[in-house]
Write an enzyme that holds these catalytic residues in place. Structure first.
Site, PDB file in Angstrom:
ATOM      1  N   CYS A 259       1.177  -1.112  -0.217  1.00  0.00           N
ATOM      2  CA  CYS A 259      -0.034   0.088  -0.112  1.00  0.00           C
ATOM      3  C   CYS A 259       0.941   1.303   0.132  1.00  0.00           C
ATOM      4  CB  CYS A 259      -1.029   0.165   1.242  1.00  0.00           C
ATOM      5  SG  CYS A 259      -0.128  -0.048   2.771  1.00  0.00           S
ATOM      6  N   TYR A 260       0.480   2.321   0.577  1.00  0.00           N
ATOM      7  CA  TYR A 260       1.389   3.453   0.613  1.00  0.00           C
ATOM      8  C   TYR A 260       2.525   3.483   1.489  1.00  0.00           C
ATOM      9  CZ  TYR A 260       2.992   8.143  -0.069  1.00  0.00           C
ATOM     10  OH  TYR A 260       3.756   9.411  -0.544  1.00  0.00           O
TER      11      TYR A 260
END
Length: 322
Positions: A259-260
């Site tokens: 994800c980030y």
């Protein structure tokens, strides 16, 4: 002592919130509450709720049974000083609201529950103490005007993902974490580093986030899950396709799940995969933490994973009876 704040809030509005306060309530009464940010000082400096105090909570100490009691006492003494200062300034009793990145109700999976319970036991100040439901993650999305040091990144016309600045600077320097020989857990920077991907022999990349992009289309096989890092996000609709993608990668290569920041959404997906393999949620959690100690899925993700565990158990029971 004039207890105007204490009486006006506790007698009427606070009765319906035994443990956690919703973000809307906090915004409406922000000047009457003592808000405490439990995240590290770096995160606080990069983005925090307006008017909140920084009082970092070292979760490792809190979870260490040998030092937890003495650490809690020291932390509470610092909190009491903040409360006393506010009482002297405004001549009224202040109620305390605690928040971290994704605080929800005080479940055993959130270290805040130990602190929360100890605060209630010791009663060091006159006011009540609460946890902010959804933490900084949810609050900053709903009320960006009441957050200091955040920016909004537009993901599309329909959705705008609020990405606090701390997410751009923290967690991003770490290398992908090996979970299995064919599964790696990482962040956005890892996914954009071609040398790292090649050194790990990555062939598949599972993107967990609607605001993220495929950096090397045609080079790797991609699957993107449009999941947002919010307490209102549903995981269940995405779990089957995520697990199918990981399973496919297992037989033909290696997969990076990212994800980030690599600590919430992607960690939740890897936990789901571990549960799919037949582990309980608790076993999956302990295993993943042993590999990557900084995971911190949202509380809502944790609840959904516990529900997923029950679903998997039901399916296994059904299969055994057929």
């Amino acid at each position: 002592m004039d207890t105007c704040c204490h009486s006006s809030l506790s007698a009427t509005l606070l009765e319906g919130f035994p443990e956690s306060l919703p973000p809307k309530f906090l915004v409406e009464h922000l000047d009457q509450l003592l808000v405490v940010d439990l995240r590290c000082s770096q995160l606080y400096s990069l983005g925090h709720i307006r008017g909140s105090y920084s009082l970092p909570l070292k979760k490792k100490k809190l979870l260490n049974s040998e030092v937890a009691d003495s650490y809690v006492h020291k932390w509470l003494r610092k909190l009491s000083k903040f409360v006393d200062e506010e009482r002297l300034k405004k001549n009224c009793v202040f109620h305390v609201v605690l928040y971290d990145h994704s605080s929800t109700e005080t479940t055993k999976w959130n270290p805040i529950w130990k602190l929360f319970n100890r605060c209630h036991q010791l009663r060091l100040f006159d006011g009540s103490i609460f946890v902010l439901n959804g933490g900084f993650s949810l609050f900053s999305h709903l009320y960006p005007k009441d957050v200091v040091g955040c920016r909004v990144i537009e993901g599309s016309e329909k959705t705008a993902a609020l990405v606090p600045l701390f997410r751009c600077n923290m967690f991003q320097d770490s290398a992908p974490c090996k979970i299995f020989s064919f599964v790696f857990l990482g962040n956005e920077r890892n996914a954009s580093d071609r040398d790292t991907l090649e050194s790990l022999q990555i062939t598949h990349i599972l993107i967990v986030g609607e605001e993220l992009v495929a950096h090397f289309p045609g080079v790797y096989e991609y699957k993107q899950l449009m999941i947002r890092d919010l307490e209102t996000q549903e995981l269940h609709p995405f779990l089957e396709e995520a697990i199918d993608f990981i399973e496919r990668a297992k037989y033909s290569g290696k997969v990076l799940v990212h994800c980030y920041a690599g600590v919430s959404r992607s960690a939740a997906i890897v936990l789901a995969y571990l549960i799919y393999l037949g582990n309980t949620f608790e076993e999956s959690w302990k295993f993943l933490v042993s590999r990557k100690k900084d995971i911190q899925p949202l509380g809502n993700f944790i609840r959904q994973l516990q529900q997923y565990e029950e679903q998997c158990k039901s399916l296994q029971l059904f299969d055994s009876c057929v």
